[in-house]
Design a protein around this motif. Structure first.
Motif, mmCIF file in Angstrom:
data_model
loop_
_atom_site.group_PDB
_atom_site.id
_atom_site.type_symbol
_atom_site.label_atom_id
_atom_site.label_comp_id
_atom_site.label_asym_id
_atom_site.label_seq_id
_atom_site.Cartn_x
_atom_site.Cartn_y
_atom_site.Cartn_z
ATOM 1 N N TYR A 220 14.544 79.071 10.571
ATOM 2 C CA TYR A 220 14.513 78.566 9.207
ATOM 3 C C TYR A 220 15.487 77.418 8.955
ATOM 4 O O TYR A 220 15.429 76.780 7.908
ATOM 5 N N ILE A 221 16.389 77.160 9.896
ATOM 6 C CA ILE A 221 17.343 76.054 9.711
ATOM 7 C C ILE A 221 17.264 75.065 10.869
ATOM 8 O O ILE A 221 16.979 73.888 10.678
ATOM 9 N N GLU A 222 17.479 75.552 12.086
ATOM 10 C CA GLU A 222 17.503 74.649 13.228
ATOM 11 C C GLU A 222 16.136 74.046 13.525
ATOM 12 O O GLU A 222 16.034 72.863 13.857
ATOM 13 N N LYS A 223 15.075 74.854 13.409
ATOM 14 C CA LYS A 223 13.748 74.331 13.726
ATOM 15 C C LYS A 223 13.326 73.207 12.787
ATOM 16 O O LYS A 223 12.874 72.154 13.248
ATOM 17 N N PRO A 224 13.462 73.360 11.443
ATOM 18 C CA PRO A 224 13.145 72.224 10.563
ATOM 19 C C PRO A 224 14.003 70.996 10.860
ATOM 20 O O PRO A 224 13.510 69.867 10.816
ATOM 21 N N LYS A 225 15.288 71.203 11.168
ATOM 22 C CA LYS A 225 16.160 70.070 11.503
ATOM 23 C C LYS A 225 15.638 69.321 12.723
ATOM 24 O O LYS A 225 15.609 68.084 12.742
ATOM 25 N N ASP A 226 15.238 70.069 13.739
ATOM 26 C CA ASP A 226 14.740 69.437 14.961
ATOM 27 C C ASP A 226 13.469 68.633 14.683
ATOM 28 O O ASP A 226 13.285 67.541 15.236
ATOM 29 N N ILE A 227 12.594 69.173 13.850
ATOM 30 C CA ILE A 227 11.354 68.469 13.516
ATOM 31 C C ILE A 227 11.666 67.172 12.777
ATOM 32 O O ILE A 227 11.106 66.108 13.070
ATOM 33 N N ILE A 228 12.570 67.254 11.801
ATOM 34 C CA ILE A 228 12.936 66.061 11.013
ATOM 35 C C ILE A 228 13.545 64.992 11.904
ATOM 36 O O ILE A 228 13.176 63.810 11.842
ATOM 37 N N LYS A 229 14.492 65.387 12.760
ATOM 38 C CA LYS A 229 15.128 64.417 13.659
ATOM 39 C C LYS A 229 14.118 63.799 14.604
ATOM 40 O O LYS A 229 14.172 62.586 14.878
ATOM 41 N N SER A 230 13.190 64.599 15.089
ATOM 42 C CA SER A 230 12.184 64.091 16.017
ATOM 43 C C SER A 230 11.292 63.038 15.356
ATOM 44 O O SER A 230 11.035 61.980 15.931
ATOM 45 N N VAL A 231 10.846 63.310 14.126
ATOM 46 C CA VAL A 231 9.976 62.357 13.418
ATOM 47 C C VAL A 231 10.725 61.059 13.123
ATOM 48 O O VAL A 231 10.205 59.953 13.352
ATOM 49 N N ILE A 232 11.955 61.179 12.630
ATOM 50 C CA ILE A 232 12.733 59.981 12.279
ATOM 51 C C ILE A 232 13.006 59.135 13.519
ATOM 52 O O ILE A 232 12.862 57.904 13.500
ATOM 53 N N LYS A 233 13.354 59.782 14.625
ATOM 54 C CA LYS A 233 13.640 59.037 15.851
ATOM 55 C C LYS A 233 12.397 58.339 16.375
ATOM 56 O O LYS A 233 12.454 57.214 16.888
ATOM 57 N N GLU A 234 11.242 59.002 16.279
ATOM 58 C CA GLU A 234 9.998 58.375 16.736
ATOM 59 C C GLU A 234 9.647 57.138 15.899
ATOM 60 O O GLU A 234 9.194 56.125 16.432
ATOM 61 N N ARG A 235 9.892 57.231 14.602
ATOM 62 C CA ARG A 235 9.535 56.112 13.725
ATOM 63 C C ARG A 235 10.556 54.973 13.794
ATOM 64 O O ARG A 235 10.224 53.816 13.536
ATOM 65 N N LEU A 236 11.805 55.303 14.108
ATOM 66 C CA LEU A 236 12.868 54.289 14.098
ATOM 67 C C LEU A 236 13.391 53.957 15.491
ATOM 68 O O LEU A 236 14.426 53.309 15.622
ATOM 69 N N VAL A 237 12.645 54.381 16.528
ATOM 70 C CA VAL A 237 13.160 54.256 17.879
ATOM 71 C C VAL A 237 13.372 52.804 18.305
ATOM 72 O O VAL A 237 14.232 52.493 19.125
ATOM 73 N N MET A 238 12.627 51.878 17.732
ATOM 74 C CA MET A 238 12.722 50.473 18.139
ATOM 75 C C MET A 238 13.770 49.699 17.353
ATOM 76 O O MET A 238 13.981 48.516 17.610
ATOM 77 N N ASP A 239 14.420 50.335 16.433
ATOM 78 C CA ASP A 239 15.365 49.607 15.572
ATOM 79 C C ASP A 239 16.748 50.228 15.692
ATOM 80 O O ASP A 239 16.967 51.358 15.303
ATOM 81 N N TRP A 240 17.720 49.466 16.221
ATOM 82 C CA TRP A 240 19.060 49.989 16.449
ATOM 83 C C TRP A 240 19.857 50.186 15.165
ATOM 84 O O TRP A 240 20.863 50.864 15.143
ATOM 85 N N SER A 241 19.399 49.600 14.054
ATOM 86 C CA SER A 241 20.206 49.606 12.828
ATOM 87 C C SER A 241 20.042 50.865 11.992
ATOM 88 O O SER A 241 20.564 50.945 10.894
#
Length: 407
Positions: free
Chosen positions: A329-350
């Motif tokens: 209920y805490i770690e799993k949602p965090k992992d999903i959120i981080k994964s989506v954000i990293k995939e969408r922002l992976v090409m931008d260092w800023s």
């Protein structure tokens, strides 16, 4: 099926055959070969109670003290029985002597055991640090730590305190060696980070208890049915996952990371207790029994051990249950959120994730970002996260602006 080769003094074979007849052994289940150097009696342990037969045979003839007599028990690779119907009705399990021999071999502390534990600890520790699952599995496959556990439970059901002590000593040594090796690599390899392989072992769940129980039951069942663990033991070693947890404790000690040490220690305790409980239950209910004169003693040890393991597993389920709730209920949602954000922002260092905060059904995602980030882009990310979390949470982005200063 198992086969007994019993060697007697010349002329004793006839007496042994008469003794088998008094025990009700079918004439088709044994063969006597006479010679001037000694009589060989071949007995097929495919039907009936093998332990009772061996107990009576060994009490009638001294195989340990007499150098002219010997007793060999082995498991054939292929069996084509004469009476297939009789085989189907028989409830065969490995003889007690085979289990004792296995337990004594696998519970002994010798140079082979020590070197295998050290080598597997090195492989596993590096696999955890490099986050390489294949390397971790390779370390688990060669680890000899399951044998002493089976030795402990065999000792319990047979009332053999010496065998129990040998198994416990071997396991304690394995834990010490694996923790020390993990700590050494954690200290001397530069820039060691908390990989996903380490993180998994930091947060054990109730599922880990059930996995260990199933693995232990499978290993015990394989051993008691065949007299040897066979290829199934490799899968049990991997599923039980003892050595990676020991190495994780060592790496946690090198970090001084209390959460990793406590989490991995809980997982190790849970795996050990679950394995011991499952193997003990299988051995006991599959009819592994001590020699007749040790039966009362063994019954007491089995009852006390069963009560201890059950209570320990129940008590351990409380903190693991709490960690399970935390994980799902805490770690799993965090992992999903981080994964989506990293995939969408992976090409931008800023862009950089600062923190993910969960308060009930509200999620606050703190990001470092430059001023060019658009609201529409953030809404697209928010929608993708909501879809993956089944719209169970409300998501807010907290943007910490980044400003470039040129000098």
């Amino acid at each position: 099926m198992q086969i007994v080769h019993a060697v007697f003094r010349p002329g004793e074979g006839k007496e042994a055959v008469k003794f088998l007849n008094t025990l009700g052994v079918d004439i088709q289940d044994y063969k006597l070969i006479k010679s001037e150097t000694g009589d060989l009696l071949i007995i097929n342990l495919l039907y009936g109670d093998a332990d009772i037969l061996l107990d009576n045979l060994m009490s009638r003839f001294d195989f340990k003290g007499d150098k002219e007599r010997s007793l060999i028990i082995f498991t054939p690779d292929t069996v084509i029985p004469r009476d297939r119907k009789k085989v189907r009705k028989a409830n065969f399990h490995a003889s007690r002597e085979s289990l004792i021999t296995f337990a004594q071999e696998k519970s002994g502390i010798n140079s082979e055991y020590v070197f295998l534990v050290i080598f597997s600890s090195i492989i596993t520790s590096l696999g955890l640090i490099l986050d390489n699952v294949a390397v971790i599995v390779g370390g688990m496959v060669i680890a000899p730590v399951l044998g002493p556990i089976l030795g402990i439970t065999i000792g319990i059901v047979l009332g053999d305190n010496k065998l129990i002590r040998k198994g416990i000593a071997a396991e304690i040594l394995a834990v010490v060696l694996a923790v020390v090796v993990g700590a050494i690599f954690g200290l001397f390899i530069p820039n060691v980070d908390i990989t996903s392989s380490l993180r998994i072992r930091m947060y054990p769940t109730l599922a880990d208890l059930f996995i260990a129980m199933a693995a232990g039951a499978a290993g015990a069942y394989s051993l008691v049915k065949r007299g040897q663990p066979g290829s199934g033991l490799v899968g049990v070693m991997v599923a039980a996952a003892l050595l990676p947890v020991m190495s994780t404790i060592g790496i946690g000690l090198s970090f001084g990371y209390t959460t990793m040490i406590i989490g991995a220690s809980l997982l190790l305790a849970g795996n050990y207790l679950s394995l011991l409980l499952a193997t003990l239950i299988v051995f006991y209910f599959k009819g592994v029994r001590p020699q007749m004169w040790y039966e009362v003693k063994a019954q007491k040890i089995v009852k006390k051990s069963m009560v201890f393991f059950v209570i320990s597993v129940i008590l351990l389920s409380v903190p693991l249950g709490i960690l399970t709730v935390h994980q799902f209920y805490i770690e799993k949602p965090k992992d999903i959120i981080k994964s989506v954000i990293k995939e969408r922002l992976v090409m931008d260092w800023s862009y950089r994730i600062e923190d993910i905060e969960i308060q009930g059904k509200l999620i606050n995602a703190y990001l470092y970002a430059d001023e060019s980030i658009s609201t529409d882009f953030l809404n697209d990310i928010k929608k993708e996260i909501s879809d993956k979390l089944n719209n169970e949470y409300s998501i807010n982005f907290k943007i910490i602006p980044i400003k470039e200063i040129k000098t």
